[in-house]
Design a protein around this motif. Sequence first.
Motif, PDB file in Angstrom:
ATOM      1  N   ALA A 139       4.251  -4.141  16.788  1.00  8.58           N
ATOM      2  CA  ALA A 139       5.226  -4.807  16.162  1.00  8.58           C
ATOM      3  C   ALA A 139       4.746  -6.298  15.493  1.00  8.58           C
ATOM      4  CB  ALA A 139       6.382  -5.233  17.149  1.00  8.58           C
ATOM      5  N   HIS A 140       4.876  -6.417  14.336  1.00  6.58           N
ATOM      6  CA  HIS A 140       4.352  -7.675  13.715  1.00  6.58           C
ATOM      7  C   HIS A 140       5.268  -8.282  12.856  1.00  6.58           C
ATOM      8  CE1 HIS A 140       1.428 -10.677  11.973  1.00  6.58           C
ATOM      9  NE2 HIS A 140       0.708 -10.303  12.968  1.00  6.58           N
ATOM     10  N   ASP A 141       5.608  -9.574  12.584  1.00  9.25           N
ATOM     11  CA  ASP A 141       6.465 -10.271  11.762  1.00  9.25           C
ATOM     12  C   ASP A 141       6.096  -9.841  10.298  1.00  9.25           C
ATOM     13  OD1 ASP A 141       7.575 -11.197  13.849  1.00  9.25           O
ATOM     14  OD2 ASP A 141       6.889 -13.308  13.539  1.00  9.25           O
ATOM     15  N   HIS A 142       4.773  -9.538  10.120  1.00  6.75           N
ATOM     16  CA  HIS A 142       4.483  -9.426   8.779  1.00  6.75           C
ATOM     17  C   HIS A 142       3.987  -8.139   8.007  1.00  6.75           C
ATOM     18  CE1 HIS A 142       4.802 -13.805   8.194  1.00  6.75           C
ATOM     19  NE2 HIS A 142       3.911 -13.869   9.279  1.00  6.75           N
ATOM     20  N   LEU A 143       4.543  -7.149   9.129  1.00  3.17           N
ATOM     21  CA  LEU A 143       4.178  -5.659   8.801  1.00  3.17           C
ATOM     22  C   LEU A 143       5.470  -5.147   8.624  1.00  3.17           C
ATOM     23  CD1 LEU A 143       2.349  -3.288   8.993  1.00  3.17           C
ATOM     24  CD2 LEU A 143       2.782  -2.970  11.312  1.00  3.17           C
ATOM     25  N   TYR A 144       5.442  -4.413   7.297  1.00  2.00           N
ATOM     26  CA  TYR A 144       6.891  -3.678   7.057  1.00  2.00           C
ATOM     27  C   TYR A 144       6.337  -2.198   6.603  1.00  2.00           C
ATOM     28  CZ  TYR A 144       7.840  -8.564   6.287  1.00  2.00           C
ATOM     29  OH  TYR A 144       8.143 -10.035   6.572  1.00  2.00           O
ATOM     30  N   ILE A 145       7.020  -1.110   7.121  1.00  2.00           N
ATOM     31  CA  ILE A 145       6.830   0.068   6.881  1.00  2.00           C
ATOM     32  C   ILE A 145       7.838   0.696   6.549  1.00  2.00           C
ATOM     33  CG2 ILE A 145       6.072   2.153   7.915  1.00  2.00           C
ATOM     34  CD1 ILE A 145       4.178   0.714   9.637  1.00  2.00           C
ATOM     35  N   TRP A 195       1.038  -1.083   0.064  1.00  2.00           N
ATOM     36  CA  TRP A 195       0.171  -0.032   0.092  1.00  2.00           C
ATOM     37  C   TRP A 195       1.076   1.221   0.015  1.00  2.00           C
ATOM     38  CZ3 TRP A 195      -3.023   2.465   4.715  1.00  2.00           C
ATOM     39  CH2 TRP A 195      -3.995   3.491   4.110  1.00  2.00           C
ATOM     40  N   ILE A 196       0.580   2.104  -1.047  1.00  2.00           N
ATOM     41  CA  ILE A 196       1.861   3.338  -1.330  1.00  2.00           C
ATOM     42  C   ILE A 196       0.775   4.444  -0.953  1.00  2.00           C
ATOM     43  CG2 ILE A 196       3.270   4.512  -2.746  1.00  2.00           C
ATOM     44  CD1 ILE A 196       2.907   1.630  -4.359  1.00  2.00           C
ATOM     45  N   PHE A 197       0.973   5.334  -0.025  1.00  2.00           N
ATOM     46  CA  PHE A 197       0.264   6.481   0.133  1.00  2.00           C
ATOM     47  C   PHE A 197       0.937   7.598   0.689  1.00  2.00           C
ATOM     48  CE2 PHE A 197       0.265   6.197   4.641  1.00  2.00           C
ATOM     49  CZ  PHE A 197       0.382   4.576   4.915  1.00  2.00           C
ATOM     50  N   GLN A 198       0.548   8.858   0.652  1.00  4.59           N
ATOM     51  CA  GLN A 198       1.289  10.159   0.803  1.00  4.59           C
ATOM     52  C   GLN A 198       1.803  10.372   2.568  1.00  4.59           C
ATOM     53  OE1 GLN A 198      -0.445  13.610  -0.925  1.00  4.59           O
ATOM     54  NE2 GLN A 198       0.208  12.889  -3.191  1.00  4.59           N
ATOM     55  N   ILE A 238       3.964  -1.452   3.873  1.00  5.58           N
ATOM     56  CA  ILE A 238       3.400   0.039   3.747  1.00  5.58           C
ATOM     57  C   ILE A 238       4.397   1.108   3.089  1.00  5.58           C
ATOM     58  CG2 ILE A 238       2.449   1.862   5.077  1.00  5.58           C
ATOM     59  CD1 ILE A 238       0.823  -0.301   6.491  1.00  5.58           C
ATOM     60  N   TYR A 239       4.068   1.999   2.339  1.00  5.08           N
ATOM     61  CA  TYR A 239       5.133   2.792   1.953  1.00  5.08           C
ATOM     62  C   TYR A 239       4.510   4.279   2.022  1.00  5.08           C
ATOM     63  CZ  TYR A 239       7.848  -0.797  -0.472  1.00  5.08           C
ATOM     64  OH  TYR A 239       8.676  -1.722  -0.657  1.00  5.08           O
ATOM     65  N   ILE A 240       5.183   5.194   2.748  1.00  4.66           N
ATOM     66  CA  ILE A 240       4.552   6.446   3.024  1.00  4.66           C
ATOM     67  C   ILE A 240       5.782   7.396   2.160  1.00  4.66           C
ATOM     68  CG2 ILE A 240       4.145   8.398   4.820  1.00  4.66           C
ATOM     69  CD1 ILE A 240       4.060   5.945   6.798  1.00  4.66           C
TER      70      ILE A 240
END
Length: 461
Positions: free
Chosen positions: A379-385, A317-320, A357-359
């Motif tokens: 914190a979650h093993d499958h969440l990448y920010i 997911w890419i957002f501003q 996630i890409y901000i």
Amino acid sequence: MAQVPLVVGLGVRNSIVSALLGKGSEKFNYLHRFLGRSIFVASTLHVAPYLHKYAIDDDFVAQLGKPVISTGCFGYIALILISLSSIPVIRRKAFQFFQISHWIGMVILLVSLSVHVPICLPFTLSSLSLYFLDLLLRLLFKTQNAFLGTPAVLLPLSDGLTTLLEIPSLTTGWRAGQHVYVRVFHPGMGLGKMWESHPFTIASAGAEGEGDGEPLRVFVKSVKRGWTERLFGFASDGEVGTGEDRMRFGGAKGGRRCRVLVEGPYGGTGNILFSSFSSVLLVSGGSGITFSLAQALSLQSKALLGLVRARSIDLVWIFQSEASLQAFMPYLLPLLNNASSNKTASSFKALKINLHIYITRPSSQFAYDPSLSTTLLPAHDHLYIHTGRPNLSDLVNAKVEEAAMEAKRLNGRGVNPCGLGIGACGPQGLVRSLRNVVGGLKGERMGEVGGVEVVTEAFGV
Ligand SMILES: Cc1cc2nc3c(=O)[nH]c(=O)nc-3n(C[C@H](O)[C@H](O)[C@H](O)COP(=O)(O)OP(=O)(O)OC[C@H]3O[C@@H](n4cnc5c(N)ncnc54)[C@H](O)[C@@H]3O)c2cc1C
């Protein structure tokens, strides 16, 4: 003239082509536009020699007295109105003007042509039949409670841009990837805007097969001075629910309960089923997250019934700005949590969802530290920010690599790999770039993973 029924048939929401191919009529809009333009060119070639002759004879005004000429002129003027208002820059900048001009232009065109010459009548009648059949289908079969509307909750989200519209009584009847048209027939929307209906992708997974579905939910992102901005204002002006309700919805101040007209569902991914691929990548830009969210939720519930081939999927997911993160995280976290909590609920393995996630324009204060777990960002093993824009080519290539490894594993067990399914939804630019990246993949590589299929949904016409 014979093209007019075709152009009408391809422009209506309930078109025969959509029904046969299982895709929304917006996917065939390019054919509607192409035929529309060819009608304009053909009509100009028909009209120009007559005008030239009348100009030489200097009897245009006298000719106008003849019904065949006056009706032809009216029809051609209507066609000019339709064609000018459909020029892409005008259509995008003034969508309502485009819609109204289209409607008025079509009425004048069809009425004029019906009396222009007798040969036109069968074509105008068949065009009108297609149009009225579509209206009837929309009213009788596609609109929920067409006269009273359906109770809905409207909540302005904390990003100050998005309105969540939830319909508690609708929990089934759509597939992931479909959209509905929403009309908020309330004086609070303003006399002009209460008549408008706008399309939104359903962001929740309805009951497909067994189990209860979630309520139908759409996220409406505000566009300056448009219906969507008015909806956000309308939702913000109200006051709904308790503090607990608000926590559940992740809403900011305000909120409202009112009746809305929901028409649909329309569209969908046609013959492409994400559950049938060995690997899945979903890429969303901004409010395009609605498409990926519904797909991921649907895959997750199907996986518990053993109906999904992939063992894990990647959702990008890419957002501003991080304001969107705050507003949407309450809806995304269940994706991560369901994958772990459902492990015991079924004899089938839960589907793992990797959320990337890409901000793109984070504020200077924003920093994500996975070791500092918060309710919003656990914190979650499958969440990448990440901050910044992703390189789409790298994203796709990495997924193809992973799919190739999965294909090897499957081949080793004597099972054929079933390909990589890619879904992309959001602004036109993102969707186009992703298509180009996939188009550039080597055929040999695609063959190794069992083929690569792309489904795209761009928010705009
Ligand atoms: C299939 C589909 C699914 C969509 N899903 C979502 C979603 O889940 N969330 C979301 O925030 N947005 C979604 N959109 C975009 C949304 O419909 C528009 O942002 C909204 O209609 C804008 O209306 P407006 O009056 O505020 O702005 P306007 O300034 O009137 O319109 C801005 C742009 O939105 C498009 N648009 C406007 N009205 C319509 C219409 N009646 N039909 C088709 N396109 C229109 C046009 O491209 C226009 O240029 C979707 C669009 C389509 C076509």
